[in-house]
Design a protein around this motif. Structure first.
Motif, mmCIF file in Angstrom:
data_model
loop_
_atom_site.group_PDB
_atom_site.id
_atom_site.type_symbol
_atom_site.label_atom_id
_atom_site.label_comp_id
_atom_site.label_asym_id
_atom_site.label_seq_id
_atom_site.Cartn_x
_atom_site.Cartn_y
_atom_site.Cartn_z
ATOM 1 N N ILE A 48 0.972 -1.223 -0.236
ATOM 2 C CA ILE A 48 0.087 0.094 0.003
ATOM 3 C C ILE A 48 0.782 1.687 0.253
ATOM 4 O O ILE A 48 1.608 1.143 0.977
ATOM 5 C CB ILE A 48 -0.796 -0.417 1.240
ATOM 6 N N PRO A 49 0.949 2.002 -0.725
ATOM 7 C CA PRO A 49 0.415 1.898 -2.289
ATOM 8 C C PRO A 49 1.025 0.611 -3.143
ATOM 9 O O PRO A 49 1.839 0.797 -2.851
ATOM 10 C CB PRO A 49 -0.170 3.049 -2.610
ATOM 11 N N ASP A 50 0.335 0.259 -4.038
ATOM 12 C CA ASP A 50 1.300 -0.929 -4.929
ATOM 13 C C ASP A 50 2.048 -0.566 -6.330
ATOM 14 O O ASP A 50 1.910 -1.427 -7.361
ATOM 15 C CB ASP A 50 -0.353 -1.809 -5.612
ATOM 16 N N PHE A 51 1.931 0.724 -6.139
ATOM 17 C CA PHE A 51 2.629 1.903 -6.899
ATOM 18 C C PHE A 51 2.901 3.112 -6.235
ATOM 19 O O PHE A 51 2.095 3.716 -5.446
ATOM 20 C CB PHE A 51 1.244 1.994 -8.450
ATOM 21 N N ASN A 52 3.487 3.414 -7.494
ATOM 22 C CA ASN A 52 4.387 4.746 -6.709
ATOM 23 C C ASN A 52 3.468 6.279 -7.779
ATOM 24 O O ASN A 52 3.120 5.838 -8.032
ATOM 25 C CB ASN A 52 5.694 5.318 -7.756
ATOM 26 N N ARG A 53 3.223 6.264 -5.981
ATOM 27 C CA ARG A 53 1.905 7.969 -6.543
ATOM 28 C C ARG A 53 2.275 9.307 -6.172
ATOM 29 O O ARG A 53 2.798 9.406 -5.775
ATOM 30 C CB ARG A 53 0.551 7.046 -5.407
ATOM 31 N N SER A 54 1.926 9.469 -7.360
ATOM 32 C CA SER A 54 1.484 11.915 -6.997
ATOM 33 C C SER A 54 0.923 11.660 -5.821
ATOM 34 O O SER A 54 -0.262 11.421 -5.684
ATOM 35 C CB SER A 54 1.125 11.954 -8.576
ATOM 36 N N THR A 55 1.450 13.205 -4.780
ATOM 37 C CA THR A 55 0.565 13.687 -3.933
ATOM 38 C C THR A 55 0.156 14.635 -4.426
ATOM 39 O O THR A 55 0.019 15.719 -3.389
ATOM 40 C CB THR A 55 1.895 13.653 -2.858
ATOM 41 N N MET A 56 0.330 15.105 -5.334
ATOM 42 C CA MET A 56 0.372 16.742 -5.887
ATOM 43 C C MET A 56 -0.225 16.462 -7.163
ATOM 44 O O MET A 56 0.257 16.035 -8.303
ATOM 45 C CB MET A 56 1.716 17.493 -5.935
ATOM 46 N N GLN A 82 -0.376 12.881 -21.075
ATOM 47 C CA GLN A 82 -1.014 12.892 -19.692
ATOM 48 C C GLN A 82 -1.140 11.160 -19.094
ATOM 49 O O GLN A 82 -2.275 9.901 -19.400
ATOM 50 C CB GLN A 82 -1.979 13.344 -19.931
ATOM 51 N N ILE A 83 -1.153 11.109 -17.691
ATOM 52 C CA ILE A 83 -1.633 10.314 -17.095
ATOM 53 C C ILE A 83 -3.399 9.852 -16.828
ATOM 54 O O ILE A 83 -3.890 10.856 -16.281
ATOM 55 C CB ILE A 83 -0.140 9.656 -15.992
ATOM 56 N N LYS A 84 -3.779 9.034 -16.635
ATOM 57 C CA LYS A 84 -5.119 8.669 -17.007
ATOM 58 C C LYS A 84 -5.246 8.048 -15.031
ATOM 59 O O LYS A 84 -4.099 6.795 -15.040
ATOM 60 C CB LYS A 84 -6.283 8.285 -17.619
ATOM 61 N N MET A 85 -5.956 8.789 -14.891
ATOM 62 C CA MET A 85 -6.101 8.017 -13.180
ATOM 63 C C MET A 85 -6.812 6.859 -13.456
ATOM 64 O O MET A 85 -7.766 6.454 -14.356
ATOM 65 C CB MET A 85 -7.492 9.126 -12.239
ATOM 66 N N GLY A 86 -6.046 6.045 -12.855
ATOM 67 C CA GLY A 86 -7.304 4.083 -12.388
ATOM 68 C C GLY A 86 -5.593 3.607 -13.581
ATOM 69 O O GLY A 86 -6.285 2.936 -13.633
ATOM 70 N N GLU A 87 -5.209 3.895 -14.344
ATOM 71 C CA GLU A 87 -4.121 3.603 -15.502
ATOM 72 C C GLU A 87 -3.189 3.257 -15.373
ATOM 73 O O GLU A 87 -2.194 4.195 -14.785
ATOM 74 C CB GLU A 87 -5.059 3.762 -16.962
ATOM 75 N N ARG A 88 -2.063 1.966 -15.794
ATOM 76 C CA ARG A 88 -1.339 2.560 -15.395
ATOM 77 C C ARG A 88 -0.388 3.097 -17.022
ATOM 78 O O ARG A 88 -0.905 2.979 -18.285
ATOM 79 C CB ARG A 88 -0.477 0.945 -15.667
ATOM 80 N N PRO A 89 0.194 4.009 -16.446
ATOM 81 C CA PRO A 89 0.917 4.823 -18.153
ATOM 82 C C PRO A 89 1.758 3.117 -19.046
ATOM 83 O O PRO A 89 2.618 2.687 -18.931
ATOM 84 C CB PRO A 89 1.915 6.031 -17.460
ATOM 85 N N SER A 90 1.553 4.309 -20.564
ATOM 86 C CA SER A 90 1.381 3.134 -21.449
ATOM 87 C C SER A 90 3.485 3.632 -21.576
ATOM 88 O O SER A 90 3.819 2.979 -23.030
ATOM 89 C CB SER A 90 0.929 2.676 -22.590
ATOM 90 N N PHE A 91 3.628 4.390 -21.195
ATOM 91 C CA PHE A 91 4.960 5.073 -21.606
ATOM 92 C C PHE A 91 5.851 4.907 -20.310
ATOM 93 O O PHE A 91 6.023 5.184 -19.776
ATOM 94 C CB PHE A 91 4.387 6.927 -22.447
ATOM 95 N N THR A 92 6.936 5.760 -21.297
ATOM 96 C CA THR A 92 8.509 6.048 -20.129
ATOM 97 C C THR A 92 8.459 7.884 -20.375
ATOM 98 O O THR A 92 8.817 7.902 -21.506
ATOM 99 C CB THR A 92 9.376 5.190 -20.715
ATOM 100 N N THR A 103 -3.211 14.709 -8.417
ATOM 101 C CA THR A 103 -2.572 13.486 -7.008
ATOM 102 C C THR A 103 -3.567 12.222 -7.553
ATOM 103 O O THR A 103 -4.223 12.338 -7.524
ATOM 104 C CB THR A 103 -3.412 14.386 -6.360
ATOM 105 N N GLY A 104 -2.503 11.392 -6.988
ATOM 106 C CA GLY A 104 -3.321 10.164 -6.780
ATOM 107 C C GLY A 104 -2.797 9.134 -8.586
ATOM 108 O O GLY A 104 -3.182 7.982 -8.351
ATOM 109 N N GLY A 105 -2.505 9.820 -9.152
ATOM 110 C CA GLY A 105 -2.001 9.492 -10.643
ATOM 111 C C GLY A 105 -0.338 8.232 -10.077
ATOM 112 O O GLY A 105 0.228 8.632 -9.506
ATOM 113 N N MET A 106 -0.130 7.082 -11.358
ATOM 114 C CA MET A 106 0.381 6.591 -10.868
ATOM 115 C C MET A 106 2.139 7.135 -11.604
ATOM 116 O O MET A 106 1.290 7.239 -13.198
ATOM 117 C CB MET A 106 0.020 5.186 -11.583
ATOM 118 N N LEU A 107 2.699 6.890 -11.416
ATOM 119 C CA LEU A 107 3.743 7.337 -12.423
ATOM 120 C C LEU A 107 4.731 6.542 -13.615
ATOM 121 O O LEU A 107 4.573 5.851 -12.827
ATOM 122 C CB LEU A 107 5.235 7.596 -11.390
ATOM 123 N N PRO A 108 4.772 6.945 -14.632
ATOM 124 C CA PRO A 108 5.349 6.250 -15.517
ATOM 125 C C PRO A 108 6.559 5.648 -15.614
ATOM 126 O O PRO A 108 7.020 6.086 -14.078
ATOM 127 C CB PRO A 108 5.114 6.588 -16.491
#
Length: 408
Positions: A48-56, A82-92, A103-108
């Motif tokens: 928890i969390p299960d991914f690197n997560r933005s706080t801003m 642009q990173i969509k909420m609740g999805e894994r980014p498909s790019f680097t 806020t809460g998005g997954m870092l690519p």
């Protein structure tokens, strides 16, 4: 009847608590766990969390791409997505690049920090200026930073508050093993005690203790079971005691604990099977003639009849025993707060005096203002916020001393 009155220290009485066992456990739904005592260690099924997560809100970047950035010398970064909420980014994210993130998005992959949107300007659809540098990990909660899957999230023996309930939800717990709420039998005694719906006659008083003690039991996480008022009749008292022991996990009698011709508690306890008196008399004021017995593995209390004495004894002595059978660990018991005594207090040596106090704040200082009154005056407890103890080897406390206040 066995004569029995040998005053013990509070510490000696409390030492008996460890010899009583907690009640059994049960499973409850997550939605019903608040206030219950956890009976198992809890592990999360994921980090928890299960991914690197933005706080801003801002842009996910490689921190090195912002080093040295300032308002006078901004860093120019290409927006790669642009990173969509609740999805894994498909790019680097590569050096010199940024990805818009909420806020809460997954870092690519490639990003190790987030620069706040307030510290950027968008030049066009593909370029931003960054006016601040960020360090690796800044504005990011890393995977497992809150709770790691291999480590206990919560340990047995704590009372579940809203924050623990939230953590249980994060761990995926839909049912929780908790200790059952202990049933506590309450018996009031005395020819002078009448039900609350009756107008007291000459020499009579309404039954205060059943209701004040029931409230204290509820606050402590137990379930009060009221067995009514027993007149000064030995056989009736024995029958009520046997019933209470049959259906509860702890029993409290108020009244009938002092040394007197019409006080039958000790006599009845002598007749009950598998029962032994552990304590009769505690070096405490108010409440010296308190009884503690063990009956079939259950704690049996004879409390004073005066309302204040009974409530003080519950707070200081009975509550730790109830905490024990509730399953609470010692480390999570309630701690006192500190305040400054507002006036001198005298005390008799050889006992611990518990004084009711009101807490007031003046000029940023928390003051303890004593509320003096006899042990039969329930209004003094209504006015009080807590209790302070004057040690048995002290003759009193001085105005201006720092004291520990046990909150009521």
């Amino acid at each position: 009847m066995k004569e029995f009155f040998n005053v013990e220290t509070i510490e000696a009485v409390l030492a008996h608590a460890a010899s009583f066992s907690p009640v059994d456990t049960e499973m409850v739904p997550l939605a019903e766990c608040l206030g219950r005592v956890l009976a198992e260690d809890v592990f999360s099924d994921v980090d928890i969390p299960d991914f690197n997560r933005s706080t801003m809100d801002g842009y996910a970047v490689r921190a090195a791409s912002t080093f040295g950035a300032s308002e006078a010398n901004p860093a120019y970064l290409n927006v790669c997505g642009q990173i969509k909420m609740g999805e894994r980014p498909s790019f680097t994210v590569h050096p010199g690049e940024a990805a818009k993130i909420a806020t809460g998005g997954m870092l690519p992959d490639g990003a190790d920090s987030v620069i706040m949107v307030e510290h950027t300007d968008r030049l066009d659809d593909t370029t931003i200026e960054a006016y601040r540098s960020v360090a690796p990990g800044q504005h990011v909660i890393e995977k497992g930073e809150d709770i790691r899957r291999s480590e206990p999230a919560l340990i047995q023996g704590i009372r579940i508050r809203p924050q623990e309930a939230g953590l249980l939800a994060a761990c995926g717990k839909t049912e929780i093993e908790v200790f059952r709420r202990p049933m506590v039998g309450i018996i009031s005694t005395g020819d002078e005690v009448v039900p609350v719906d009756r107008v007291p006659g000459d020499g009579q008083i309404r039954d205060i203790n059943t209701h004040s003690l029931s409230g204290q039991v509820l606050e402590a996480g137990g379930v009060p079971m009221v067995f009514g008022i027993v007149k000064d009749d030995r056989d009736d008292l024995e029958e009520k005691c046997r019933r209470a022991l049959q259906f509860t996990d702890m029993v409290m009698i108020s009244g009938g604990s002092s040394v007197g011709a019409r006080d039958y508690t000790v006599e009845v306890l002598d007749e009950l099977p598998d029962t032994g008196i552990l304590v009769h008399g505690i070096s405490i004021s108010p409440g010296k003639p308190t009884i503690l017995a063990r009956s079939g593995g259950k704690a049996f209390w004879g409390l004073p009849g005066h309302a204040v004495s009974a409530m003080v004894i519950f707070t200081v002595v009975v509550r730790p025993f109830l905490d024990r059978i509730c399953g609470l660990r010692q480390a999570v018991r309630r701690l006192p707060i500190q305040a400054v005594l507002r006036r001198n207090l005298a005390s008799a040596q050889g006992r611990v005096d518990y004084v009711r106090v009101r807490l007031v704040e003046e000029n940023g200082t928390l003051l303890a203002e004593p509320i003096l009154g006899k042990s039969g005056l329930i209004h003094t407890m209504v006015k009080a916020d807590g209790l302070i103890a004057i040690g048995m080897n002290k003759e009193g406390l001085y105005e201006g001393e720092t004291v520990n206040v046990r909150l009521l």
